[in-house]
Design a protein around this motif. Structure first.
Motif, mmCIF file in Angstrom:
data_model
loop_
_atom_site.group_PDB
_atom_site.id
_atom_site.type_symbol
_atom_site.label_atom_id
_atom_site.label_comp_id
_atom_site.label_asym_id
_atom_site.label_seq_id
_atom_site.Cartn_x
_atom_site.Cartn_y
_atom_site.Cartn_z
ATOM 1 N N UNK A 71 0.772 -1.235 0.063
ATOM 2 C CA UNK A 71 0.111 0.034 -0.033
ATOM 3 C C UNK A 71 0.679 1.194 -0.027
ATOM 4 N N UNK A 72 1.881 1.269 0.778
ATOM 5 C CA UNK A 72 2.818 2.406 0.701
ATOM 6 C C UNK A 72 3.581 2.656 -0.540
ATOM 7 N N UNK A 73 3.935 1.623 -1.129
ATOM 8 C CA UNK A 73 4.722 1.633 -2.342
ATOM 9 C C UNK A 73 3.776 2.253 -3.471
ATOM 10 N N UNK A 74 2.703 1.761 -3.452
ATOM 11 C CA UNK A 74 1.604 2.212 -4.643
ATOM 12 C C UNK A 74 1.371 3.680 -4.337
ATOM 13 N N UNK A 75 1.223 4.328 -3.102
ATOM 14 C CA UNK A 75 0.841 5.446 -2.958
ATOM 15 C C UNK A 75 2.041 6.395 -3.077
ATOM 16 N N UNK A 76 3.003 5.991 -2.669
ATOM 17 C CA UNK A 76 4.261 7.110 -2.920
ATOM 18 C C UNK A 76 4.904 7.056 -4.303
ATOM 19 N N UNK A 77 4.844 5.873 -4.976
ATOM 20 C CA UNK A 77 5.394 6.097 -6.380
ATOM 21 C C UNK A 77 4.487 6.690 -7.307
ATOM 22 N N UNK A 78 3.008 6.397 -7.313
ATOM 23 C CA UNK A 78 2.364 7.059 -8.239
ATOM 24 C C UNK A 78 1.665 8.492 -7.783
ATOM 25 N N UNK A 129 -5.490 7.067 -0.928
ATOM 26 C CA UNK A 129 -5.198 6.181 0.064
ATOM 27 C C UNK A 129 -4.972 6.928 1.405
ATOM 28 N N UNK A 130 -4.309 8.107 1.275
ATOM 29 C CA UNK A 130 -4.303 8.832 2.844
ATOM 30 C C UNK A 130 -5.499 9.130 3.333
ATOM 31 N N UNK A 171 9.441 -1.033 -16.994
ATOM 32 C CA UNK A 171 8.049 -1.097 -16.363
ATOM 33 C C UNK A 171 8.067 -0.294 -15.111
ATOM 34 N N UNK A 172 7.070 -0.119 -14.605
ATOM 35 C CA UNK A 172 6.656 0.890 -13.146
ATOM 36 C C UNK A 172 6.841 -0.585 -12.404
ATOM 37 N N UNK A 173 6.414 -1.577 -12.393
ATOM 38 C CA UNK A 173 6.461 -2.703 -11.505
ATOM 39 C C UNK A 173 7.835 -3.153 -11.269
ATOM 40 N N UNK A 174 8.625 -3.139 -12.431
ATOM 41 C CA UNK A 174 9.971 -3.449 -12.202
ATOM 42 C C UNK A 174 10.844 -2.224 -11.287
ATOM 43 N N UNK A 207 6.081 4.848 6.535
ATOM 44 C CA UNK A 207 7.544 4.811 6.285
ATOM 45 C C UNK A 207 7.804 4.503 4.758
ATOM 46 N N UNK A 208 7.077 3.378 4.151
ATOM 47 C CA UNK A 208 7.325 3.054 2.720
ATOM 48 C C UNK A 208 6.767 4.199 1.933
ATOM 49 N N UNK A 209 5.680 4.779 2.147
ATOM 50 C CA UNK A 209 5.335 5.857 1.277
ATOM 51 C C UNK A 209 6.269 6.937 1.224
#
Length: 392
Positions: A178-185, A193-194, A261-264, A238-240
């Motif tokens: 969840x933190x990765x998706x929020x912070x990356x995009x 998300x927040x 790619x974004x996932x990679x 933290x991850x975000x």
């Protein structure tokens, strides 16, 4: 560089339990070992956990081995009817029955565990009414139902750690994702998300757990699922923050320019750097998971009645103040376990802190940045640099 040089480099590369590691990882391991309190706390905790994993071989009301009429039997692995030992019934053998013990002793022998009681074995031949005081037969006494406290302590310690580890791993996976998706995009994804996390974290967790526990049949997996609904938010912030910082670094932009790619990019380039901050939180998350289970068991909304649990042992100590060994056993067991986990967490935090340096540990390089330690990132940056030079 010749191919033989690459082979020699791989042969002389630093390894940890046979796995090749980087100099940065070696420095973190050395920093962790330099914290003697955390280092020995980890080993003591692992020894206790490994011992309790074999609880059935340490505390059980079934023999480890039975030799009867020339044949060997293993009651700890398989159920045998009483007629196997010339008994009268086809039901499972009760090896604590004096009649069955006399039958086996006539034609053989039995090897018992160190503690001849399981966590649910009721002892009927107590010298005093339950709860009975500690004695040579029951080292920490018995509870108010006549069950051996040492046996229940061993099984309760194991289920608390297994439950805490399972909840920590699952909540960390969900929280990191969840933190990765929020912070990356970022953008609307981060905003929505927040707001969802703010609403979800504002709910009265304890009351919701009590309500759900009264509706759903209590069990290990059902309780794990209920706690997972609220425990995954610990690592999101933290991850975000790490992904918000990492998505604008040069090597990430270079990877995007090369069409990665974004996932990679998220998994191979940003996530390893984000896991540095995440790893320092894991021992403390495990501590919180253990205390949550203990609290619910103490209130009577945790594991099913009769299960071995530290919270249930504390509850018995509260209900039986005339038997102080119950409360003291639960208190000191929980205090020692949580203290070991906190010491391990402090050592892990110091090991991943680039500004922390213990005596005997190698000093960090002045210009070393954790993001630049990623070999994939270095390859991407060097590739883009070479491409730009070729275009010039």
């Amino acid at each position: 560089m010749a191919p033989t040089d690459h082979i020699q480099d791989r042969e002389h590369q630093d390894r940890f339990f046979g796995v090749p590691i980087t100099p940065l990882t070696r420095r973190r391991i050395n920093n962790f070992k330099a914290n003697r309190r955390g280092y020995w706390s980890l080993w003591l905790f692992l020894v206790l956990f490994l011992v309790t994993l074999f609880a059935e071989f340490i505390a059980n009301d079934r023999p480890l081995l039975v030799k009867y009429d020339g044949d060997f039997y293993y009651p700890i692995f398989q159920n045998y009817p009483e007629t196997t030992f010339d008994g009268e019934f086809e039901t499972d053998t009760d090896y604590t029955d004096p009649f069955v013990q006399d039958l086996i002793k006539e034609k053989g022998w039995m090897v018992w565990p160190l503690i001849p009681y399981s966590y649910q074995t009721i002892i009927y031949d107590l010298p005093t009414p339950a709860p009975s005081a500690p004695s040579a037969k029951n080292w920490l006494g018995t509870d108010d139902q006549g069950r051996d406290v040492v046996a229940r302590l061993i099984y309760g310690f194991r289920i608390s750690i297994i439950f805490g580890l399972a909840l920590t791993v699952l909540s960390s996976v969900v929280g990191v994702a969840a933190g990765a998706v929020q912070g990356f995009f970022g953008g609307w994804v981060d905003l929505i998300g927040q707001r969802f996390i703010e609403i979800w974290s504002g709910m009265p967790v304890l009351f919701l757990l009590i309500i759900m526990s009264s509706v759903i049949v209590p069990g290990f997996f059902s309780l794990l699922g209920l706690l997972l609904l609220f425990s995954w938010m610990t690592l999101v912030g933290v991850v975000r923050a790490e992904f918000l910082r990492g998505r604008n670094l040069d090597y990430v932009r270079a990877a995007r320019a090369l069409g990665v790619s974004n996932s990679k990019i998220m998994i191979r380039h940003i996530l390893p750097n984000a896991m540095v901050a995440t790893m320092t939180f894991l021992p403390f998350i495990l501590t919180g998971a253990v205390t949550t289970l203990t609290s619910l068991d103490f209130l009577g909304f945790g594991l099913p009645p009769g299960s071995a649990s530290l919270g249930e042992l504390l509850q018995q100590g509260k209900n039986n103040l005339q038997a102080p060994w119950l409360g003291l056993t639960g208190f000191f067991s929980l205090a020692i376990m949580l203290s070991l986990l906190v010491f391990v967490g402090e050592a892990a935090r110091d090991a991943f802190d680039p500004r922390k340096l213990f005596s005997g540990a190698e000093p960090p390089e002045e210009a070393a940045d954790e993001a630049d330690q990623d070999p994939d990132s270095q390859v991407v940056v060097s590739t883009v640099s070479g491409t730009m030079e070729a275009r010039r």
